[in-house]
Design an enzyme around this catalytic site. Sequence first.
Site, PDB file in Angstrom:
ATOM      1  N   SER A  13       0.833  -1.126   0.113  1.00  0.00           N
ATOM      2  CA  SER A  13      -0.139  -0.112  -0.229  1.00  0.00           C
ATOM      3  C   SER A  13       0.729   0.929  -0.040  1.00  0.00           C
ATOM      4  O   SER A  13       1.991   1.357   0.316  1.00  0.00           O
ATOM      5  CB  SER A  13      -0.673   0.018   1.018  1.00  0.00           C
ATOM      6  OG  SER A  13      -1.781   1.265   1.185  1.00  0.00           O
ATOM      7  N   HIS A  14       0.380   2.390  -0.447  1.00  0.00           N
ATOM      8  CA  HIS A  14       0.992   3.746  -0.420  1.00  0.00           C
ATOM      9  C   HIS A  14       0.169   4.362   0.663  1.00  0.00           C
ATOM     10  O   HIS A  14       0.556   5.597   0.852  1.00  0.00           O
ATOM     11  CB  HIS A  14       1.117   4.332  -1.882  1.00  0.00           C
ATOM     12  CG  HIS A  14       1.937   3.691  -2.725  1.00  0.00           C
ATOM     13  ND1 HIS A  14       2.891   4.413  -3.774  1.00  0.00           N
ATOM     14  CD2 HIS A  14       2.021   2.565  -3.084  1.00  0.00           C
ATOM     15  CE1 HIS A  14       3.495   3.593  -4.205  1.00  0.00           C
ATOM     16  NE2 HIS A  14       3.315   2.404  -4.153  1.00  0.00           N
ATOM     17  N   LYS A  16      -0.414   5.929   3.940  1.00  0.00           N
ATOM     18  CA  LYS A  16       0.495   6.201   5.207  1.00  0.00           C
ATOM     19  C   LYS A  16      -0.455   6.007   6.419  1.00  0.00           C
ATOM     20  O   LYS A  16      -0.212   5.292   7.496  1.00  0.00           O
ATOM     21  CB  LYS A  16       0.854   7.706   5.256  1.00  0.00           C
ATOM     22  CG  LYS A  16       1.781   7.991   4.119  1.00  0.00           C
ATOM     23  CD  LYS A  16       2.328   9.304   4.068  1.00  0.00           C
ATOM     24  CE  LYS A  16       3.537   9.674   3.416  1.00  0.00           C
ATOM     25  NZ  LYS A  16       3.882  11.103   3.208  1.00  0.00           N
ATOM     26  N   ASP A  74      -7.365  -4.907   1.616  1.00  0.00           N
ATOM     27  CA  ASP A  74      -8.327  -4.295   0.757  1.00  0.00           C
ATOM     28  C   ASP A  74      -9.530  -4.002   1.781  1.00  0.00           C
ATOM     29  O   ASP A  74     -10.107  -5.006   2.173  1.00  0.00           O
ATOM     30  CB  ASP A  74      -8.673  -5.350  -0.306  1.00  0.00           C
ATOM     31  CG  ASP A  74      -9.504  -4.291  -1.345  1.00  0.00           C
ATOM     32  OD1 ASP A  74      -8.910  -3.362  -1.842  1.00  0.00           O
ATOM     33  OD2 ASP A  74     -10.511  -4.776  -1.879  1.00  0.00           O
ATOM     34  N   SER A  75     -10.003  -2.892   1.843  1.00  0.00           N
ATOM     35  CA  SER A  75     -10.958  -2.560   2.927  1.00  0.00           C
ATOM     36  C   SER A  75     -12.110  -1.535   2.140  1.00  0.00           C
ATOM     37  O   SER A  75     -11.774  -0.868   1.122  1.00  0.00           O
ATOM     38  CB  SER A  75     -10.573  -2.115   4.011  1.00  0.00           C
ATOM     39  OG  SER A  75      -9.620  -0.925   4.025  1.00  0.00           O
ATOM     40  N   PHE A 162     -13.335   7.010   5.493  1.00  0.00           N
ATOM     41  CA  PHE A 162     -14.612   7.163   6.269  1.00  0.00           C
ATOM     42  C   PHE A 162     -14.923   7.248   7.499  1.00  0.00           C
ATOM     43  O   PHE A 162     -15.994   7.529   8.028  1.00  0.00           O
ATOM     44  CB  PHE A 162     -15.868   6.115   5.549  1.00  0.00           C
ATOM     45  CG  PHE A 162     -16.018   6.320   4.100  1.00  0.00           C
ATOM     46  CD1 PHE A 162     -17.067   6.955   3.775  1.00  0.00           C
ATOM     47  CD2 PHE A 162     -15.156   5.898   3.104  1.00  0.00           C
ATOM     48  CE1 PHE A 162     -17.549   7.049   2.337  1.00  0.00           C
ATOM     49  CE2 PHE A 162     -15.325   6.028   1.637  1.00  0.00           C
ATOM     50  CZ  PHE A 162     -16.564   6.657   1.411  1.00  0.00           C
TER      51      PHE A 162
END
EC number: 3.6.1.66
Length: 202
Positions: A13-14, A16, A74-75, A162
Amino acid sequence: MRVLTAPKIVLASHNKGKLREIQALLAPFGIACVSAGELGLEEPVETETSFAGNARLKAHFAAQAAGLPALSDDSGICVDGLDGAPGVYTADWAETPSGRDFTMAMTRVWDELEAANAPFPRHAQFNCTLCLAWPDGHDEIFTGIAPGQVVWPMRGMHGFGFDPMFQPDGFDQTFAEMLPEEKHPLSHRADAFNKLVSGCLT
């Protein structure tokens, strides 16, 4: 189930915010975590239609590129009143030409619920699917859930994505109103990670 013995892994992932959460979760096990962004790895196009499919795609891509075990996440948020949307397309709802705008995405969720006259409470859940992949092609999948509801207006300055509109079941604060140490045990990511610990780190 394969046990993770490597002292270092790549987070595919990128993001942070995700990196900080995963580093905090891995720290007690003495496992270092570096992000794909820090290694200069590209992000593969997410072409799958499920959380598990996209998690596998990202983890295997990073594991092959880095030659290390890779953990992907993945969320997304699934809103009952929107038939589970945005779901696997959660990040897409925030995309703009200049980057991701989650305020815009949260506003869209609420506006669509209002247009649908969705009943209260407006139930939703965060879903997190983790994939731990090795360079030899093996992987393990773990899914976590955080049940709750979406609320309006947005509240809180912590967290990301979110979090300002998601209030977990049993609490009157949103994820974004909670301090990290309060949110982490309740999160979908922690739920999935606890399953990963039971399967691959103990």
